[in-house]
Design a protein around this motif. Sequence first.
Motif, PDB file in Angstrom:
ATOM      1  N   GLU A 167      -9.884  13.966  48.818  1.00  0.00           N
ATOM      2  CA  GLU A 167     -10.540  13.818  49.567  1.00  0.00           C
ATOM      3  C   GLU A 167     -11.472  13.878  49.865  1.00  0.00           C
ATOM      4  OE1 GLU A 167      -7.707  10.523  51.780  1.00  0.00           O
ATOM      5  OE2 GLU A 167      -8.105   9.433  50.117  1.00  0.00           O
ATOM      6  N   SER A 176     -11.424  10.473  46.415  1.00  0.00           N
ATOM      7  CA  SER A 176     -10.404  11.462  45.686  1.00  0.00           C
ATOM      8  C   SER A 176     -11.527  11.188  44.062  1.00  0.00           C
ATOM      9  CB  SER A 176      -9.028  12.110  45.358  1.00  0.00           C
ATOM     10  OG  SER A 176      -7.954  11.238  45.286  1.00  0.00           O
ATOM     11  N   SER A 196     -12.551  20.575  49.030  1.00  0.00           N
ATOM     12  CA  SER A 196     -11.956  20.954  47.575  1.00  0.00           C
ATOM     13  C   SER A 196     -12.524  21.761  47.305  1.00  0.00           C
ATOM     14  CB  SER A 196     -12.712  19.327  47.012  1.00  0.00           C
ATOM     15  OG  SER A 196     -12.303  18.306  47.242  1.00  0.00           O
TER      16      SER A 196
END
Length: 270
Positions: A167, A176, A196
Amino acid sequence: MSTYTIENQWVLVQVDEQAAEIHHFQSKENGLEYMWQGNPKYWSGRNPTLFPMVGKSKSGYLTIKGKPYQMGNHGFTRNSLFHCIHHDENTIAMVLEDSEDTLKQYPYHFRLVIDYILVAKKLVIHYSIENKNEEVMPFHFGLHPAFNCPLEKGKHQQDYHIELAQEELVNGVLTSKIDLDPVELRKTIILEKPSSRWSKLSDGKHFVKVFHDGYPWLAYWSPEAPFVCIEPWYSHTDFTENHLDYEEREGCIKIEPKGVWQCSYSIEID
C-alpha cells in the motif's frame, strides 16, 4: 546507427544506438509487443534515460557553477547517439561520453554506460556514470519507460490497472491498486519515497512488472494515449517555481572526482 538483439526461448529484445532505447521487448510465447513504439501523434519517445536532468526548470534555464545553461526537457541523453561496446547473446552494453555539444549544456566530462542483461523473461538494465573531472560532478537522473496499453486488440486501457507491491499513499488515499484514470494519468501520478519494490501494469492476464527498489520518486503518466509510463526517478522536474542552483535542487546526486555512481532497474513480462 545500429540496432542490437538479445533473445532466449521466451523473449526477444532490441536496443538501438540512438538514445540507447529499447525498440522491442516481445514475447515469443504470446507474440505480444510490450514496449511502446513511439508515435509523434502522442509522444515520440519510447524509454529514454533522463540525464543529467529529470524534467526541466520552469524558466528553461539551469544555473550550473554560477552560469546559465539551457538544456532540453529531461536532459540531452534522450537525443544522443550511443555506441555499442559489448554484445553477446544475453547482453548489450551502450556508452555515451561528453562531447562538444553536451558541454554546451552541461559543463562536465562524464562516461555513461548502460548494460542490458536478459535473464529468462526479465530484462535487467544497469547504469554506471563515471565522473571524469577533477571536481565533484552533480547530476540528476531518472527513467521513462513506456509500455503498450492495451496490449491486445479489443482491449481498452481501462481494462488495466497498476498493482503495487504494498500500500502507498496515492492522491491522498492508501491503496495497493491504481486505476488508470485518463485525467489523473495526463496530470501524472507521483509517489514520493515509495516503499514498494515493484509496480505491475496488468489486465489480469498479461503484465509488465517494473522493479524499482530504492528510487525516491515514481511517476505514472499517459497523455490519453495507448501506452502507460512507469518512471523511477532519483530527482524530479520543477513542480513549482524554483530558483535553486542545479547542484542544490532536490534529488541532485554528486560524484567525487574520478568516482563512479551506479543503479539499476528491471522489466519483467508475461
